[in-house]
Write a protein that holds these residues in place. Structure first.
Motif, PDB file in Angstrom:
ATOM      1  N   GLU A  47       0.832  -1.208   0.000  1.00  0.00           N
ATOM      2  CA  GLU A  47       0.000   0.000   0.000  1.00  0.00           C
ATOM      3  C   GLU A  47       0.865   1.255   0.000  1.00  0.00           C
ATOM      4  O   GLU A  47       0.607   2.198  -0.754  1.00  0.00           O
ATOM      5  N   ALA A  48       1.901   1.272   0.830  1.00  0.00           N
ATOM      6  CA  ALA A  48       2.809   2.427   0.888  1.00  0.00           C
ATOM      7  C   ALA A  48       3.526   2.613  -0.451  1.00  0.00           C
ATOM      8  O   ALA A  48       3.685   3.746  -0.925  1.00  0.00           O
ATOM      9  N   LEU A  49       3.947   1.521  -1.056  1.00  0.00           N
ATOM     10  CA  LEU A  49       4.635   1.570  -2.351  1.00  0.00           C
ATOM     11  C   LEU A  49       3.715   2.177  -3.406  1.00  0.00           C
ATOM     12  O   LEU A  49       4.105   3.109  -4.122  1.00  0.00           O
ATOM     13  N   LEU A  50       2.504   1.665  -3.493  1.00  0.00           N
ATOM     14  CA  LEU A  50       1.569   2.151  -4.506  1.00  0.00           C
ATOM     15  C   LEU A  50       1.209   3.625  -4.293  1.00  0.00           C
ATOM     16  O   LEU A  50       1.146   4.400  -5.251  1.00  0.00           O
ATOM     17  N   ARG A  51       1.022   4.009  -3.047  1.00  0.00           N
ATOM     18  CA  ARG A  51       0.703   5.415  -2.763  1.00  0.00           C
ATOM     19  C   ARG A  51       1.880   6.331  -3.079  1.00  0.00           C
ATOM     20  O   ARG A  51       1.705   7.445  -3.587  1.00  0.00           O
ATOM     21  N   THR A  52       3.105   5.862  -2.822  1.00  0.00           N
ATOM     22  CA  THR A  52       4.301   6.646  -3.145  1.00  0.00           C
ATOM     23  C   THR A  52       4.410   6.838  -4.655  1.00  0.00           C
ATOM     24  O   THR A  52       4.680   7.946  -5.130  1.00  0.00           O
ATOM     25  N   ILE A  53       4.184   5.769  -5.403  1.00  0.00           N
ATOM     26  CA  ILE A  53       4.266   5.857  -6.865  1.00  0.00           C
ATOM     27  C   ILE A  53       3.180   6.781  -7.405  1.00  0.00           C
ATOM     28  O   ILE A  53       3.439   7.606  -8.287  1.00  0.00           O
ATOM     29  N   GLU A  54       1.983   6.663  -6.844  1.00  0.00           N
ATOM     30  CA  GLU A  54       0.884   7.533  -7.275  1.00  0.00           C
ATOM     31  C   GLU A  54       1.259   8.999  -7.083  1.00  0.00           C
ATOM     32  O   GLU A  54       1.059   9.827  -7.977  1.00  0.00           O
ATOM     33  N   GLU A  55       1.820   9.319  -5.915  1.00  0.00           N
ATOM     34  CA  GLU A  55       2.238  10.696  -5.655  1.00  0.00           C
ATOM     35  C   GLU A  55       3.374  11.117  -6.585  1.00  0.00           C
ATOM     36  O   GLU A  55       3.422  12.255  -7.043  1.00  0.00           O
ATOM     37  N   ALA A  56       4.279  10.196  -6.863  1.00  0.00           N
ATOM     38  CA  ALA A  56       5.445  10.507  -7.696  1.00  0.00           C
ATOM     39  C   ALA A  56       5.042  10.846  -9.129  1.00  0.00           C
ATOM     40  O   ALA A  56       5.528  11.827  -9.694  1.00  0.00           O
ATOM     41  N   ILE A  57       4.165  10.045  -9.695  1.00  0.00           N
ATOM     42  CA  ILE A  57       3.857  10.247 -11.118  1.00  0.00           C
ATOM     43  C   ILE A  57       2.678  11.193 -11.344  1.00  0.00           C
ATOM     44  O   ILE A  57       2.480  11.678 -12.451  1.00  0.00           O
ATOM     45  N   GLY A  58       1.899  11.447 -10.303  1.00  0.00           N
ATOM     46  CA  GLY A  58       0.805  12.403 -10.415  1.00  0.00           C
ATOM     47  C   GLY A  58      -0.491  11.778 -10.914  1.00  0.00           C
ATOM     48  O   GLY A  58      -0.489  10.722 -11.556  1.00  0.00           O
ATOM     49  N   GLU A  59      -1.573  12.463 -10.607  1.00  0.00           N
ATOM     50  CA  GLU A  59      -2.909  11.961 -10.929  1.00  0.00           C
ATOM     51  C   GLU A  59      -3.132  11.729 -12.416  1.00  0.00           C
ATOM     52  O   GLU A  59      -3.864  10.814 -12.806  1.00  0.00           O
ATOM     53  N   GLU A  60      -2.533  12.569 -13.252  1.00  0.00           N
ATOM     54  CA  GLU A  60      -2.785  12.445 -14.691  1.00  0.00           C
ATOM     55  C   GLU A  60      -2.197  11.149 -15.280  1.00  0.00           C
ATOM     56  O   GLU A  60      -2.710  10.638 -16.261  1.00  0.00           O
ATOM     57  N   LYS A  61      -1.156  10.620 -14.663  1.00  0.00           N
ATOM     58  CA  LYS A  61      -0.555   9.376 -15.175  1.00  0.00           C
ATOM     59  C   LYS A  61      -0.968   8.141 -14.378  1.00  0.00           C
ATOM     60  O   LYS A  61      -0.809   7.024 -14.834  1.00  0.00           O
ATOM     61  N   TRP A  62      -1.449   8.347 -13.148  1.00  0.00           N
ATOM     62  CA  TRP A  62      -1.837   7.228 -12.287  1.00  0.00           C
ATOM     63  C   TRP A  62      -3.196   6.695 -12.720  1.00  0.00           C
ATOM     64  O   TRP A  62      -4.145   7.453 -12.883  1.00  0.00           O
ATOM     65  N   ASN A  63      -3.285   5.381 -12.917  1.00  0.00           N
ATOM     66  CA  ASN A  63      -4.567   4.761 -13.253  1.00  0.00           C
ATOM     67  C   ASN A  63      -4.528   3.298 -12.824  1.00  0.00           C
ATOM     68  O   ASN A  63      -3.521   2.831 -12.273  1.00  0.00           O
ATOM     69  N   GLU A  64      -5.603   2.586 -13.069  1.00  0.00           N
ATOM     70  CA  GLU A  64      -5.697   1.176 -12.660  1.00  0.00           C
ATOM     71  C   GLU A  64      -4.610   0.326 -13.314  1.00  0.00           C
ATOM     72  O   GLU A  64      -4.088  -0.599 -12.697  1.00  0.00           O
ATOM     73  N   GLU A  65      -4.270   0.636 -14.559  1.00  0.00           N
ATOM     74  CA  GLU A  65      -3.237  -0.144 -15.254  1.00  0.00           C
ATOM     75  C   GLU A  65      -1.888  -0.037 -14.558  1.00  0.00           C
ATOM     76  O   GLU A  65      -1.195  -1.031 -14.371  1.00  0.00           O
ATOM     77  N   VAL A  66      -1.518   1.188 -14.183  1.00  0.00           N
ATOM     78  CA  VAL A  66      -0.238   1.410 -13.488  1.00  0.00           C
ATOM     79  C   VAL A  66      -0.282   0.714 -12.129  1.00  0.00           C
ATOM     80  O   VAL A  66       0.650  -0.004 -11.751  1.00  0.00           O
ATOM     81  N   LYS A  67      -1.372   0.918 -11.414  1.00  0.00           N
ATOM     82  CA  LYS A  67      -1.536   0.309 -10.095  1.00  0.00           C
ATOM     83  C   LYS A  67      -1.438  -1.211 -10.183  1.00  0.00           C
ATOM     84  O   LYS A  67      -0.731  -1.846  -9.386  1.00  0.00           O
ATOM     85  N   ASN A  68      -2.116  -1.805 -11.149  1.00  0.00           N
ATOM     86  CA  ASN A  68      -2.106  -3.265 -11.289  1.00  0.00           C
ATOM     87  C   ASN A  68      -0.738  -3.794 -11.705  1.00  0.00           C
ATOM     88  O   ASN A  68      -0.326  -4.863 -11.251  1.00  0.00           O
ATOM     89  N   ALA A  69      -0.039  -3.056 -12.556  1.00  0.00           N
ATOM     90  CA  ALA A  69       1.287  -3.495 -13.014  1.00  0.00           C
ATOM     91  C   ALA A  69       2.263  -3.532 -11.828  1.00  0.00           C
ATOM     92  O   ALA A  69       2.945  -4.531 -11.602  1.00  0.00           O
ATOM     93  N   TRP A  70       2.326  -2.441 -11.057  1.00  0.00           N
ATOM     94  CA  TRP A  70       3.206  -2.404  -9.885  1.00  0.00           C
ATOM     95  C   TRP A  70       2.745  -3.414  -8.843  1.00  0.00           C
ATOM     96  O   TRP A  70       3.558  -4.088  -8.214  1.00  0.00           O
ATOM     97  N   GLY A  71       1.436  -3.520  -8.670  1.00  0.00           N
ATOM     98  CA  GLY A  71       0.885  -4.451  -7.680  1.00  0.00           C
ATOM     99  C   GLY A  71       1.251  -5.888  -7.995  1.00  0.00           C
ATOM    100  O   GLY A  71       1.668  -6.643  -7.104  1.00  0.00           O
ATOM    101  N   GLU A  72       1.136  -6.273  -9.251  1.00  0.00           N
ATOM    102  CA  GLU A  72       1.471  -7.639  -9.655  1.00  0.00           C
ATOM    103  C   GLU A  72       2.964  -7.906  -9.486  1.00  0.00           C
ATOM    104  O   GLU A  72       3.369  -8.954  -8.973  1.00  0.00           O
TER     105      GLU A  72
END
Length: 159
Positions: free
Chosen positions: A113-138
């Motif tokens: 959860e911390a990793l995903l939230r850090t990445i979301e903050e790093a890349i910003g809302e415009e680039k963050w989406n389910e695809e990015v979340k799922n790729a890092w999550g997997e």
């Protein structure tokens, strides 16, 4: 279906953003871990003695970089080999260290959860989406499974 070329690309692209300010994102990553699970502080030797997260702690930065980088490498391996392959010596070491630190399955979820939230903050809302979340999550989940399997081996060897 396996890990796609697009998923690997999304992870690599985000990693490039993280690398631009590792000290900041390392600190943020650990802040989020402790925000989610305050008791986790004592699991990290480099945080135990401090009342707050030290801004310039080289061990904290190094640990965060390892987590980010190993997860990114996991994505590449999932794409190339269909599984995460960590060198035996590294995996044995990770298994031993995680067992000695008292890491349990729920801790892996906190770090994820911390990793995903850090990445979301790093890349910003415009680039963050389910695809990015799922790729890092997997990629993270596969790496975590490899570490958990080695932790079990360590338990079995010492039992």
């Amino acid at each position: 279906m396996g890990f796609t070329e697009k998923q690997e690309g999304l992870v690599k692209e985000s990693w490039e953003v993280l690398k631009q300010d590792i000290p900041h994102f390392s600190l943020r990553f650990f802040s989020l871990i402790l925000e989610i699970a305050p008791g986790a502080k004592n699991m990290f030797s480099f945080l135990r003695e401090s009342e707050e997260i030290p801004q310039n702690n080289p061990k904290l930065k190094a640990h965060a970089v390892k987590v980010f980088k190993m997860t990114c490498e996991s994505a590449i391996q999932l794409r190339e080999k269909g599984e995460v392959v960590v060198a035996d010596t590294t995996l044995k070491y990770l298994g031993t260290v995680h067992v000695k630190s008292g890491v349990k399955d729920p801790h892996f979820e906190v770090v994820k959860e911390a990793l995903l939230r850090t990445i979301e903050e790093a890349i910003g809302e415009e680039k963050w989406n389910e695809e990015v979340k799922n790729a890092w999550g997997e990629a993270y989940d596969q790496l975590a499974e490899a570490i958990k399997a080695e932790m079990k081996n360590h338990h079995d060897e010492t039992a």
